[in-house]
Design a protein around this motif. Structure first.
Motif, mmCIF file in Angstrom:
data_model
loop_
_atom_site.group_PDB
_atom_site.id
_atom_site.type_symbol
_atom_site.label_atom_id
_atom_site.label_comp_id
_atom_site.label_asym_id
_atom_site.label_seq_id
_atom_site.Cartn_x
_atom_site.Cartn_y
_atom_site.Cartn_z
ATOM 1 N N LEU A 13 0.831 -1.204 0.000
ATOM 2 C CA LEU A 13 0.000 0.000 0.000
ATOM 3 C C LEU A 13 0.867 1.256 0.000
ATOM 4 N N SER A 14 1.887 1.253 0.817
ATOM 5 C CA SER A 14 2.806 2.389 0.871
ATOM 6 C C SER A 14 3.497 2.605 -0.468
ATOM 7 N N SER A 15 3.921 1.516 -1.101
ATOM 8 C CA SER A 15 4.602 1.651 -2.394
ATOM 9 C C SER A 15 3.642 2.141 -3.474
ATOM 10 N N VAL A 16 2.374 1.731 -3.400
ATOM 11 C CA VAL A 16 1.378 2.205 -4.369
ATOM 12 C C VAL A 16 1.172 3.714 -4.209
ATOM 13 N N GLU A 17 1.048 4.158 -2.953
ATOM 14 C CA GLU A 17 0.862 5.587 -2.704
ATOM 15 C C GLU A 17 2.044 6.396 -3.228
ATOM 16 N N LYS A 18 3.253 5.912 -2.946
ATOM 17 C CA LYS A 18 4.465 6.600 -3.388
ATOM 18 C C LYS A 18 4.543 6.624 -4.909
ATOM 19 N N LEU A 19 4.248 5.496 -5.537
ATOM 20 C CA LEU A 19 4.292 5.412 -6.990
ATOM 21 C C LEU A 19 3.281 6.369 -7.614
ATOM 22 N N GLN A 20 2.073 6.413 -7.080
ATOM 23 C CA GLN A 20 1.041 7.298 -7.616
ATOM 24 C C GLN A 20 1.446 8.765 -7.489
ATOM 25 N N LYS A 21 2.023 9.108 -6.348
ATOM 26 C CA LYS A 21 2.445 10.492 -6.127
ATOM 27 C C LYS A 21 3.523 10.888 -7.134
ATOM 28 N N ILE A 22 4.518 10.020 -7.313
ATOM 29 C CA ILE A 22 5.606 10.331 -8.239
ATOM 30 C C ILE A 22 5.093 10.324 -9.680
ATOM 31 N N ARG A 23 4.182 9.416 -10.007
ATOM 32 C CA ARG A 23 3.602 9.398 -11.359
ATOM 33 C C ARG A 23 2.908 10.714 -11.655
ATOM 34 N N GLN A 24 2.190 11.216 -10.666
ATOM 35 C CA GLN A 24 1.474 12.475 -10.859
ATOM 36 C C GLN A 24 2.467 13.616 -11.082
ATOM 37 N N GLU A 25 3.539 13.647 -10.278
ATOM 38 C CA GLU A 25 4.548 14.691 -10.440
ATOM 39 C C GLU A 25 5.196 14.628 -11.815
ATOM 40 N N VAL A 26 5.560 13.434 -12.240
ATOM 41 C CA VAL A 26 6.217 13.271 -13.529
ATOM 42 C C VAL A 26 5.206 13.456 -14.658
ATOM 43 N N GLY A 27 3.987 13.000 -14.444
ATOM 44 C CA GLY A 27 2.948 13.131 -15.459
ATOM 45 C C GLY A 27 2.638 14.571 -15.790
ATOM 46 N N ASP A 28 2.829 15.455 -14.824
ATOM 47 C CA ASP A 28 2.581 16.873 -15.057
ATOM 48 C C ASP A 28 3.580 17.470 -16.033
ATOM 49 N N VAL A 29 4.744 16.861 -16.155
ATOM 50 C CA VAL A 29 5.761 17.390 -17.064
ATOM 51 C C VAL A 29 5.853 16.581 -18.357
ATOM 52 N N LYS A 30 4.993 15.573 -18.483
ATOM 53 C CA LYS A 30 5.038 14.738 -19.689
ATOM 54 C C LYS A 30 4.887 15.571 -20.966
ATOM 55 N N PRO A 31 3.961 16.527 -21.015
ATOM 56 C CA PRO A 31 3.862 17.350 -22.230
ATOM 57 C C PRO A 31 5.152 18.144 -22.509
ATOM 58 N N LEU A 32 5.793 18.598 -21.420
ATOM 59 C CA LEU A 32 7.044 19.347 -21.598
ATOM 60 C C LEU A 32 8.147 18.440 -22.130
ATOM 61 N N ILE A 33 8.203 17.205 -21.614
ATOM 62 C CA ILE A 33 9.209 16.253 -22.099
ATOM 63 C C ILE A 33 8.941 15.936 -23.569
#
Length: 130
Positions: free
Chosen positions: A52-72
């Motif tokens: 559960l902890s790893s899922v939460e961490k993964l989701q948080k980081i995905r969201q952070e990285v996903g926000d810059v996906k258009p920029l990448i």
């Protein structure tokens, strides 16, 4: 009649262990299995918490990285960026390595938590029978 060889074969009361110290091997084995079962359940529950902890961490980081996906994507298309977009892009690219580590941790936690599936099936079958 049997002949005695002259050796006394008596045991004094001091040499015998108290009755409370004598363990029934069947009861000891059952108690050992119970302790092992409790430890297994604790391990399974801990692995679920880790998952559960790893899922939460993964989701948080995905969201952070996903926000810059258009920029990448724009950077990969050869577009030049400056200012705030460039800072977001730097943050996003460094977030990719965190994302990879989080994904790896999630995969390991997922594999470790698989015994929980069997336990859940057993518990649910038992509760449905009642």
């Amino acid at each position: 009649m049997a002949q005695s060889n002259g050796v006394k074969n008596q045991t004094s009361a001091q040499e015998l262990p108290p009755v409370s110290d004598i363990q029934d091997p069947v009861a000891s084995e059952a108690q050992g299995e119970l302790v092992a079962d409790v430890q297994d359940i604790d391990g399974i529950l801990n692995s679920l918490k880790t998952l559960l902890s790893s899922v939460e961490k993964l989701q948080k980081i995905r969201q952070e990285v996903g926000d810059v996906k258009p920029l990448i994507g724009r950077m990969l298309d050869g577009e030049l960026m400056a200012g705030e977009e460039l800072e977001q892009l730097k943050t996003g690219v460094s977030g990719l390595s965190r994302l990879i580590r989080a994904y790896s941790d999630h995969q390991a936690a997922l594999a470790k938590a698989q015994p929980a599936r069997n336990l859940l099936d057993q518990v649910l079958k038992g509760s449905q029978a009642n």
